[in-house]
Design a protein around this motif. Structure first.
Motif, PDB file in Angstrom:
ATOM      1  N   GLN A   5      76.768  63.670  33.874  1.00  0.00           N
ATOM      2  CA  GLN A   5      76.726  62.621  32.851  1.00  0.00           C
ATOM      3  C   GLN A   5      76.618  61.232  33.483  1.00  0.00           C
ATOM      4  N   LEU A   6      77.261  61.051  34.627  1.00  0.00           N
ATOM      5  CA  LEU A   6      77.156  59.776  35.329  1.00  0.00           C
ATOM      6  C   LEU A   6      75.758  59.587  35.907  1.00  0.00           C
ATOM      7  N   LYS A   7      75.196  60.679  36.411  1.00  0.00           N
ATOM      8  CA  LYS A   7      73.860  60.606  37.000  1.00  0.00           C
ATOM      9  C   LYS A   7      72.791  60.405  35.928  1.00  0.00           C
ATOM     10  N   TYR A   8      72.948  61.052  34.798  1.00  0.00           N
ATOM     11  CA  TYR A   8      71.985  60.974  33.691  1.00  0.00           C
ATOM     12  C   TYR A   8      72.712  60.619  32.391  1.00  0.00           C
ATOM     13  N   PRO A   9      73.206  59.389  32.286  1.00  0.00           N
ATOM     14  CA  PRO A   9      74.037  59.028  31.134  1.00  0.00           C
ATOM     15  C   PRO A   9      73.311  59.082  29.793  1.00  0.00           C
ATOM     16  N   ILE A  10      71.994  58.980  29.795  1.00  0.00           N
ATOM     17  CA  ILE A  10      71.243  59.103  28.536  1.00  0.00           C
ATOM     18  C   ILE A  10      70.498  60.432  28.479  1.00  0.00           C
ATOM     19  N   GLY A  11      70.826  61.326  29.410  1.00  0.00           N
ATOM     20  CA  GLY A  11      70.149  62.612  29.489  1.00  0.00           C
ATOM     21  C   GLY A  11      68.884  62.511  30.324  1.00  0.00           C
ATOM     22  N   THR A  42      73.339  41.433  34.267  1.00  0.00           N
ATOM     23  CA  THR A  42      73.657  41.063  35.638  1.00  0.00           C
ATOM     24  C   THR A  42      73.878  39.561  35.814  1.00  0.00           C
ATOM     25  N   LYS A  43      73.853  38.818  34.724  1.00  0.00           N
ATOM     26  CA  LYS A  43      73.987  37.367  34.797  1.00  0.00           C
ATOM     27  C   LYS A  43      75.325  36.971  35.425  1.00  0.00           C
ATOM     28  N   ASN A  44      75.245  36.114  36.403  1.00  0.00           N
ATOM     29  CA  ASN A  44      76.420  35.531  37.065  1.00  0.00           C
ATOM     30  C   ASN A  44      77.342  36.550  37.738  1.00  0.00           C
ATOM     31  N   LEU A  45      76.819  37.700  38.132  1.00  0.00           N
ATOM     32  CA  LEU A  45      77.674  38.672  38.816  1.00  0.00           C
ATOM     33  C   LEU A  45      77.974  38.201  40.228  1.00  0.00           C
ATOM     34  N   GLU A  46      79.213  38.345  40.626  1.00  0.00           N
ATOM     35  CA  GLU A  46      79.647  38.009  41.986  1.00  0.00           C
ATOM     36  C   GLU A  46      79.334  39.180  42.920  1.00  0.00           C
ATOM     37  N   GLU A  47      79.461  38.926  44.226  1.00  0.00           N
ATOM     38  CA  GLU A  47      79.167  39.942  45.249  1.00  0.00           C
ATOM     39  C   GLU A  47      79.906  41.251  44.994  1.00  0.00           C
ATOM     40  N   ASP A  48      81.193  41.168  44.654  1.00  0.00           N
ATOM     41  CA  ASP A  48      81.961  42.399  44.461  1.00  0.00           C
ATOM     42  C   ASP A  48      81.417  43.213  43.294  1.00  0.00           C
ATOM     43  N   ALA A  49      80.971  42.548  42.241  1.00  0.00           N
ATOM     44  CA  ALA A  49      80.407  43.263  41.091  1.00  0.00           C
ATOM     45  C   ALA A  49      79.071  43.889  41.453  1.00  0.00           C
ATOM     46  N   LEU A  50      78.256  43.184  42.222  1.00  0.00           N
ATOM     47  CA  LEU A  50      76.942  43.725  42.626  1.00  0.00           C
ATOM     48  C   LEU A  50      77.086  44.943  43.526  1.00  0.00           C
ATOM     49  N   SER A  51      78.257  45.098  44.124  1.00  0.00           N
ATOM     50  CA  SER A  51      78.511  46.237  45.013  1.00  0.00           C
ATOM     51  C   SER A  51      79.103  47.446  44.292  1.00  0.00           C
ATOM     52  N   LYS A  52      79.351  47.304  42.991  1.00  0.00           N
ATOM     53  CA  LYS A  52      79.898  48.427  42.221  1.00  0.00           C
ATOM     54  C   LYS A  52      78.836  49.501  42.029  1.00  0.00           C
ATOM     55  N   THR A  53      79.299  50.742  41.976  1.00  0.00           N
ATOM     56  CA  THR A  53      78.398  51.877  41.750  1.00  0.00           C
ATOM     57  C   THR A  53      78.730  52.542  40.421  1.00  0.00           C
ATOM     58  N   TYR A  54      77.765  53.287  39.896  1.00  0.00           N
ATOM     59  CA  TYR A  54      77.948  53.971  38.618  1.00  0.00           C
ATOM     60  C   TYR A  54      78.495  55.380  38.789  1.00  0.00           C
ATOM     61  N   ARG A  55      78.485  55.861  40.029  1.00  0.00           N
ATOM     62  CA  ARG A  55      79.051  57.177  40.337  1.00  0.00           C
ATOM     63  C   ARG A  55      79.359  57.220  41.827  1.00  0.00           C
ATOM     64  N   PRO A  56      80.196  58.160  42.259  1.00  0.00           N
ATOM     65  CA  PRO A  56      80.457  58.282  43.699  1.00  0.00           C
ATOM     66  C   PRO A  56      79.144  58.530  44.452  1.00  0.00           C
ATOM     67  N   ASN A  57      78.953  57.801  45.522  1.00  0.00           N
ATOM     68  CA  ASN A  57      77.740  57.886  46.355  1.00  0.00           C
ATOM     69  C   ASN A  57      76.475  57.491  45.602  1.00  0.00           C
ATOM     70  N   GLY A  58      76.633  56.770  44.514  1.00  0.00           N
ATOM     71  CA  GLY A  58      75.474  56.281  43.759  1.00  0.00           C
ATOM     72  C   GLY A  58      75.050  54.915  44.252  1.00  0.00           C
ATOM     73  N   TRP A  59      73.945  54.448  43.723  1.00  0.00           N
ATOM     74  CA  TRP A  59      73.453  53.126  44.095  1.00  0.00           C
ATOM     75  C   TRP A  59      74.351  52.043  43.518  1.00  0.00           C
ATOM     76  N   THR A  60      74.378  50.925  44.214  1.00  0.00           N
ATOM     77  CA  THR A  60      75.094  49.756  43.710  1.00  0.00           C
ATOM     78  C   THR A  60      74.244  49.088  42.623  1.00  0.00           C
ATOM     79  N   ILE A  61      74.861  48.174  41.894  1.00  0.00           N
ATOM     80  CA  ILE A  61      74.100  47.412  40.899  1.00  0.00           C
ATOM     81  C   ILE A  61      72.951  46.678  41.593  1.00  0.00           C
ATOM     82  N   ARG A  62      73.216  46.110  42.765  1.00  0.00           N
ATOM     83  CA  ARG A  62      72.164  45.429  43.521  1.00  0.00           C
ATOM     84  C   ARG A  62      70.991  46.387  43.800  1.00  0.00           C
TER      85      ARG A  62
END
Length: 174
Positions: A5-11, A42-62
């Motif tokens: 579900q994390l990998k394909y949240p909309i299927g 993504t407006k005004n996201l700080e470095e820490d937010a850009l480094s967040k991932t949507y799942r373990p070992n997933g891509w960052t927002i950046r």
């Protein structure tokens, strides 16, 4: 949410048996709206937010933002090839390897947001100009060993836009 579900949240993308003019219009609207939606998320996201991932070992927002720019550039070129050549064989790329390159891992997202904005403006203009005979044009994807029609591809990239918007939304909640 489980890993799938994390990998394909909309299927997964589901190819429709019959694609109507209403589907095409709706999908083009999704593609047209994507730059504003990704910019707003993504407006005004700080470095820490850009480094967040949507799942373990997933891509960052950046990485997600840069991936969308890379992917959609490739898609735009595939459309142009299919419209100007007879069933061209497109060149696939290794999106996982591209996501690890220095520009994708560390560059500011502003350049990709600008690229997405301009690219989607041109892509939308092209898509809105297509006629029914254009929509049945195809390209060959050697990695999948099959042909893709432009009508199906419009749907795939509308899905791709929503797919990665959902990833960013999930990452922002983490």
């Amino acid at each position: 949410m489980n890993l799938e579900q994390l990998k394909y949240p909309i299927g997964h993308f589901q190819k429709l048996e019959a694609i109507t003019a209403n589907h095409i219009t709706s999908w083009i609207a999704t593609i047209a709206e994507f730059p504003q939606k990704i910019a707003a998320l993504t407006k005004n996201l700080e470095e820490d937010a850009l480094s967040k991932t949507y799942r373990p070992n997933g891509w960052t927002i950046r990485q997600l933002v840069h991936h969308c720019a890379d992917s959609h550039m490739n898609a735009f070129i595939r459309f142009k090839l299919a419209l100007t050549e007879e069933a061209p064989k497109i060149k696939p790329y290794f999106e996982d390897k591209w996501s690890e390159l220095p520009d994708t891992r560390s560059a500011a997202i502003t350049s990709s947001l600008k690229l997405i904005e301009g690219l989607h403006a041109r892509w939308t203009t092209l898509l809105q100009s297509l006629h029914s005979e254009d929509l049945i044009r195809e390209y060959i994807h050697p990695e999948h060993g099959k042909r893709f029609s432009l009508s199906e591809t419009i749907g795939m990239y509308a899905w791709h836009c929503e797919h990665h918007l959902a990833h960013v939304q999930i990452a922002l909640k983490n």
